[in-house]
Scaffold this motif. Structure first.
Motif, PDB file in Angstrom:
ATOM      1  N   ALA A 186       0.824  -1.211   0.000  1.00  0.00           N
ATOM      2  CA  ALA A 186       0.000   0.000   0.000  1.00  0.00           C
ATOM      3  C   ALA A 186       0.858   1.261   0.000  1.00  0.00           C
ATOM      4  N   ASP A 187       1.981   1.254   0.724  1.00  0.00           N
ATOM      5  CA  ASP A 187       2.788   2.485   0.801  1.00  0.00           C
ATOM      6  C   ASP A 187       3.882   2.544  -0.264  1.00  0.00           C
ATOM      7  N   GLU A 225      -2.028  -6.222  -4.684  1.00  0.00           N
ATOM      8  CA  GLU A 225      -1.628  -5.021  -5.413  1.00  0.00           C
ATOM      9  C   GLU A 225      -2.194  -3.785  -4.727  1.00  0.00           C
ATOM     10  N   GLN A 226      -1.688  -2.639  -5.116  1.00  0.00           N
ATOM     11  CA  GLN A 226      -2.207  -1.378  -4.593  1.00  0.00           C
ATOM     12  C   GLN A 226      -3.462  -1.004  -5.365  1.00  0.00           C
ATOM     13  N   GLY A 230      -5.313   3.497  -2.868  1.00  0.00           N
ATOM     14  CA  GLY A 230      -4.038   3.388  -2.173  1.00  0.00           C
ATOM     15  C   GLY A 230      -3.943   2.239  -1.205  1.00  0.00           C
ATOM     16  N   ALA A 232      -4.132  -1.814  -0.074  1.00  0.00           N
ATOM     17  CA  ALA A 232      -3.786  -3.081  -0.700  1.00  0.00           C
ATOM     18  C   ALA A 232      -5.049  -3.874  -1.011  1.00  0.00           C
TER      19      ALA A 232
END
Length: 242
Positions: A186-187, A225-226, A230, A232
């Motif tokens: 996510a980041d 995936e993101q 934003g 996951a």
């Protein structure tokens, strides 16, 4: 006879508890050997125990595995010095390279020092099937989550990157694995990637993931995936039960 395309089977399994020996070959390892396409002789399977400090007990246990399965077992060790004169030539003689778990951070550091990563890439491109468990799954990817640095999991981001994805291992058996993997994707610390429960693996031909497999009932594999917001997003994969 090499595999007909560069092949990696990245797993959280591959060995099962033995009845007469410490381990026995699991269905995921059998799949890796089948993918090598060997006929008319015993498959050559190389054990690489770098992540476990080249523990001789693990090496012997793997030789026992190979003997029971009818494989021609051999190994590559780096402690206290490499056991072969030419690492690349040794790997190119194999049908399958099987990389054991342990500290992926230490594995990557030692492989860089001894040129093992370059040798593995040449073997992979030549059709030697690469497989393994845990650290032996993470190492082929961009990175993932690891306990190499302590009991609290941390990211590792300097994988060999043969595959342009991240990797999550032991996804269902260690509480920190899934939430940290989600957070790192996510980041943006890690790229999108594939995660495996204990007893599951994902198969790549070239750099494309072409299938998920499991040797244990209920074991799953996932693509993470993101998402657009934003966060996951985790998608379960169709898994072939071996």
């Amino acid at each position: 006879m090499p595999a007909d395309a560069p092949t990696i089977l990245a797993t959280s399994g591959g060995l099962t508890t033995g009845r007469r020996t410490h381990w026995e070959v699991g269905p995921l390892t059998e799949l890796a050997v089948d993918l090598a396409g060997v006929s008319g002789r015993a498959p050559r399977v190389c054990f690489v125990g770098t992540a476990g400090g080249d523990n001789p007990e693990y090496t012997k246990a793997f030789y026992d595995v190979c003997q029971a399965a009818g494989y021609h077992g051999n190994h590559l060790q780096l402690f206290t010095m490499p056991n072969v004169d030419d690492i690349t030539a040794h790997l190119l003689e194999q049908d399958v390279v099987w990389v054991f778990g342990g500290s992926v951070a230490n594995l990557l550091a030692l492989w860089e020092l001894h040129g093992v990563g370059d040798a593995m890439r040449e073997a992979w491109q030549a059709g030697v099937v690469l497989t393994g468990v845990s650290a032996g799954s993470l190492c082929w990817h961009v990175g993932g989550t690891t306990d190499s640095f302590g009991p609290d999991l941390e990211p590792v981001t300097n994988g060999l990157a043969f595959l342009p994805f991240s990797n999550g291992v032991h996804y269902d058996s260690e509480d920190q694995r899934r939430p940290l993997y989600h957070r790192l994707i996510a980041d943006g610390t890690l790229p999108a990637g594939y995660a495996t429960d204990d007893g599951a693996g994902v198969l790549y031909r070239g750099t494309e993931m072409v299938g998920a497999y499991a040797e244990e009932d209920g074991a799953g594999a996932y693509f993470v995936e993101q998402g657009p917001d934003g966060a996951a997003v985790e998608t379960p994969l169709d898994v072939t039960r071996l």
